[in-house]
Design a protein around this motif. Structure first.
Motif, PDB file in Angstrom:
ATOM      1  N   ASN A  16       0.763  -1.175   0.091  1.00 45.65           N
ATOM      2  CA  ASN A  16      -0.124  -0.034  -0.092  1.00 45.65           C
ATOM      3  C   ASN A  16       0.794   1.355   0.021  1.00 45.65           C
ATOM      4  OD1 ASN A  16      -2.165  -1.658   0.073  1.00 45.65           O
ATOM      5  ND2 ASN A  16      -2.687  -1.468   2.195  1.00 45.65           N
ATOM      6  N   TYR A  17       2.355   1.087   0.080  1.00 45.83           N
ATOM      7  CA  TYR A  17       3.087   2.335   0.313  1.00 45.83           C
ATOM      8  C   TYR A  17       4.125   2.313  -0.788  1.00 45.83           C
ATOM      9  CZ  TYR A  17       0.588   2.185   4.453  1.00 45.83           C
ATOM     10  OH  TYR A  17      -0.456   2.130   5.593  1.00 45.83           O
ATOM     11  N   GLU A  18       4.419   3.556  -1.137  1.00 45.15           N
ATOM     12  CA  GLU A  18       5.720   3.637  -2.043  1.00 45.15           C
ATOM     13  C   GLU A  18       6.522   4.688  -1.598  1.00 45.15           C
ATOM     14  OE1 GLU A  18       4.283   4.357  -6.215  1.00 45.15           O
ATOM     15  OE2 GLU A  18       3.035   5.663  -5.523  1.00 45.15           O
ATOM     16  N   VAL A  19       7.880   4.915  -2.125  1.00 43.04           N
ATOM     17  CA  VAL A  19       8.763   6.001  -1.985  1.00 43.04           C
ATOM     18  C   VAL A  19       8.909   6.602  -3.374  1.00 43.04           C
ATOM     19  CG1 VAL A  19      11.167   6.569  -1.498  1.00 43.04           C
ATOM     20  CG2 VAL A  19       9.805   4.818  -0.195  1.00 43.04           C
ATOM     21  N   VAL A  20       8.774   8.211  -3.251  1.00 42.28           N
ATOM     22  CA  VAL A  20       8.674   8.787  -4.601  1.00 42.28           C
ATOM     23  C   VAL A  20       9.661   9.909  -4.548  1.00 42.28           C
ATOM     24  CG1 VAL A  20       6.113   8.225  -4.886  1.00 42.28           C
ATOM     25  CG2 VAL A  20       6.728  10.294  -3.733  1.00 42.28           C
ATOM     26  N   GLY A  21       9.739  10.508  -5.657  1.00 40.47           N
ATOM     27  CA  GLY A  21      10.589  11.615  -6.064  1.00 40.47           C
ATOM     28  C   GLY A  21      11.952  11.393  -6.073  1.00 40.47           C
ATOM     29  N   ASP A  22      12.662  12.781  -5.913  1.00 37.15           N
ATOM     30  CA  ASP A  22      13.954  12.752  -6.470  1.00 37.15           C
ATOM     31  C   ASP A  22      14.629  12.946  -4.901  1.00 37.15           C
ATOM     32  OD1 ASP A  22      14.224  12.660  -9.090  1.00 37.15           O
ATOM     33  OD2 ASP A  22      13.838  14.662  -9.260  1.00 37.15           O
ATOM     34  N   PHE A  23      16.192  12.570  -4.855  1.00 39.05           N
ATOM     35  CA  PHE A  23      16.917  12.863  -3.547  1.00 39.05           C
ATOM     36  C   PHE A  23      16.639  14.265  -3.123  1.00 39.05           C
ATOM     37  CE2 PHE A  23      18.763   9.008  -4.207  1.00 39.05           C
ATOM     38  CZ  PHE A  23      18.806   8.167  -3.005  1.00 39.05           C
ATOM     39  N   LEU A  24      16.366  14.560  -1.932  1.00 38.86           N
ATOM     40  CA  LEU A  24      16.282  16.286  -1.661  1.00 38.86           C
ATOM     41  C   LEU A  24      17.401  16.477  -0.513  1.00 38.86           C
ATOM     42  CD1 LEU A  24      12.224  16.220  -0.467  1.00 38.86           C
ATOM     43  CD2 LEU A  24      13.514  16.442  -2.542  1.00 38.86           C
ATOM     44  N   SER A  25      18.097  15.585  -0.420  1.00 35.91           N
ATOM     45  CA  SER A  25      19.603  15.882   0.382  1.00 35.91           C
ATOM     46  C   SER A  25      20.222  14.737   0.309  1.00 35.91           C
ATOM     47  CB  SER A  25      19.057  16.188   1.994  1.00 35.91           C
ATOM     48  OG  SER A  25      18.579  14.846   2.734  1.00 35.91           O
ATOM     49  N   TYR A  26      21.656  14.962   0.769  1.00 37.29           N
ATOM     50  CA  TYR A  26      22.704  14.095   0.701  1.00 37.29           C
ATOM     51  C   TYR A  26      23.178  13.706   2.127  1.00 37.29           C
ATOM     52  CZ  TYR A  26      27.686  12.058   0.386  1.00 37.29           C
ATOM     53  OH  TYR A  26      28.838  11.455   0.522  1.00 37.29           O
ATOM     54  N   ASP A  27      22.997  12.487   2.390  1.00 37.96           N
ATOM     55  CA  ASP A  27      23.283  12.262   3.828  1.00 37.96           C
ATOM     56  C   ASP A  27      24.288  11.015   4.156  1.00 37.96           C
ATOM     57  OD1 ASP A  27      21.069  13.928   5.352  1.00 37.96           O
ATOM     58  OD2 ASP A  27      19.991  13.032   3.553  1.00 37.96           O
ATOM     59  N   PRO A  28      25.438  11.255   4.463  1.00 37.28           N
ATOM     60  CA  PRO A  28      26.444  10.164   4.676  1.00 37.28           C
ATOM     61  C   PRO A  28      26.285   9.856   6.168  1.00 37.28           C
ATOM     62  CG  PRO A  28      27.769  12.209   4.566  1.00 37.28           C
ATOM     63  CD  PRO A  28      26.140  12.666   4.464  1.00 37.28           C
ATOM     64  N   TYR A  29      26.224   8.533   6.572  1.00 39.91           N
ATOM     65  CA  TYR A  29      25.858   8.039   7.738  1.00 39.91           C
ATOM     66  C   TYR A  29      27.440   7.528   8.568  1.00 39.91           C
ATOM     67  CZ  TYR A  29      20.972   7.314   7.015  1.00 39.91           C
ATOM     68  OH  TYR A  29      19.546   7.185   6.671  1.00 39.91           O
ATOM     69  N   GLY A  30      27.394   7.993   9.848  1.00 41.70           N
ATOM     70  CA  GLY A  30      28.535   7.675  10.678  1.00 41.70           C
ATOM     71  C   GLY A  30      28.108   7.091  12.123  1.00 41.70           C
TER      72      GLY A  30
END
Length: 301
Positions: free
Chosen positions: A222-236
């Motif tokens: 019932n769900y989906e992820v849409v659109g372009d990336f809105l940010s850049y997030d490197p995890y640490g």
């Protein structure tokens, strides 16, 4: 003659004392910061997240598991080597909003979740080398008219407190005069719940976390992820700022984890294979992260 006889005796005593000093591990005398605390207490405190699938979340027995948790366990092993003793892990739950304060204040020694490393946060805490790369996207119910961030104009959008995603959405709304009605919640599961119940039109957070929440939901179709990336997030992995000894242990440990393939093995385990709950996120490693890990594996000269 007595004077000649006492010199060897004094010298022998001096040698004995010196031998005792050498018998004490050098680390026990020289450790500082987190390593000194770990050596003294025999424990390390790890801050974990309860619903950051598959990085840091709770299994059916309410135990912390995930990609970040496994990398942190490897770090603890390296810290044990550095302090020359076994360490007990103390687990402390943190939220997006409380995690940075928990590290900066010393409540936790390592924060093992899904935390973006950026310049603003580096003013207060330190970060390990990058272990994942993500970015803000939007989750909606299938059939929603929302296909890009511009479609969020005038809509209710759930965000989790203390995340870079909240900041990103506020800035986008202001820049493009979208008038987005942000609904701020304490954690990702609650943000997702608002979309499920119809109390929010969308949920904005890191794409991989959205995929993880969908994968675990019984009504995933019932769900989906849409659109372009809105940010850049490197995890640490977060730890206290200014702790030079711990920083060296962390950097060296990540180099070894990258060199021997452990980071890649853990990635496959948590992103490509079935999770303990039976579902799979099925998210291949990005070319960006692959390059980062390859670069990390090279020993510094």
């Amino acid at each position: 003659m007595k004077r000649i006889g006492t010199l060897p005796s004094a010298f022998a005593a001096l040698l004995a004392a010196f031998a005792c000093v050498l018998a004490v591990p050098a680390q026990a005398q020289e450790l500082t910061g987190t390593l000194a605390k770990a050596r003294e207490t025999g424990a390390i405190t790890i801050g974990y997240r309860e619903s950051s699938v598959p990085f840091s979340y709770l299994n059916a027995r309410k135990e912390p598991i995930g990609y970040s948790i496994e990398l942190c366990r490897s770090l603890v092993s390296s810290i044990e080597d550095a302090v020359n003793r076994s360490l007990t892990i103390k687990w402390v739950p943190v939220t997006s909003d409380s995690r940075i304060d928990a590290v900066a204040s010393g409540k936790v020694d390592l924060e093992c979740g899904s935390t973006t490393n950026n310049l603003e946060r580096q003013k207060r805490v330190a970060f390990s080398p990058t272990m994942f790369v993500s970015g803000t996207k939007v989750l909606v119910k299938k059939g929603s008219p929302i296909k890009s961030f511009r479609d969020l104009a005038g809509k209710k959008v759930a965000v989790t407190a203390g995340t870079t995603n909240e900041k990103t959405l506020r800035e986008l709304s202001e820049k493009f005069k979208l008038g987005i009605n942000l609904v701020v919640t304490p954690d990702h599961a609650e943000s997702f719940g608002l979309v499920k119940s119809g109390q929010a039109d969308a949920f904005a957070t890191d794409d991989v976390l959205l995929y993880g929440l969908i994968a675990q939901d019984a009504a995933k179709a019932n769900y989906e992820v849409v659109g372009d990336f809105l940010s850049y997030d490197p995890y640490g992995i977060m730890y206290r700022k200014g702790d030079a000894q711990l920083n060296k242990v962390v950097v060296d440990a990540f180099q070894v984890l990258a060199e021997d393939g452990e980071i890649e093995r853990q990635y496959k385990r948590w992103f490509l294979r079935k999770l303990p709950t039976g579902e799979s996120i099925n998210l291949p490693m990005s070319a960006q992260l692959d390059t980062i890990i390859q670069t990390m594996s090279v020993k510094a000269e």
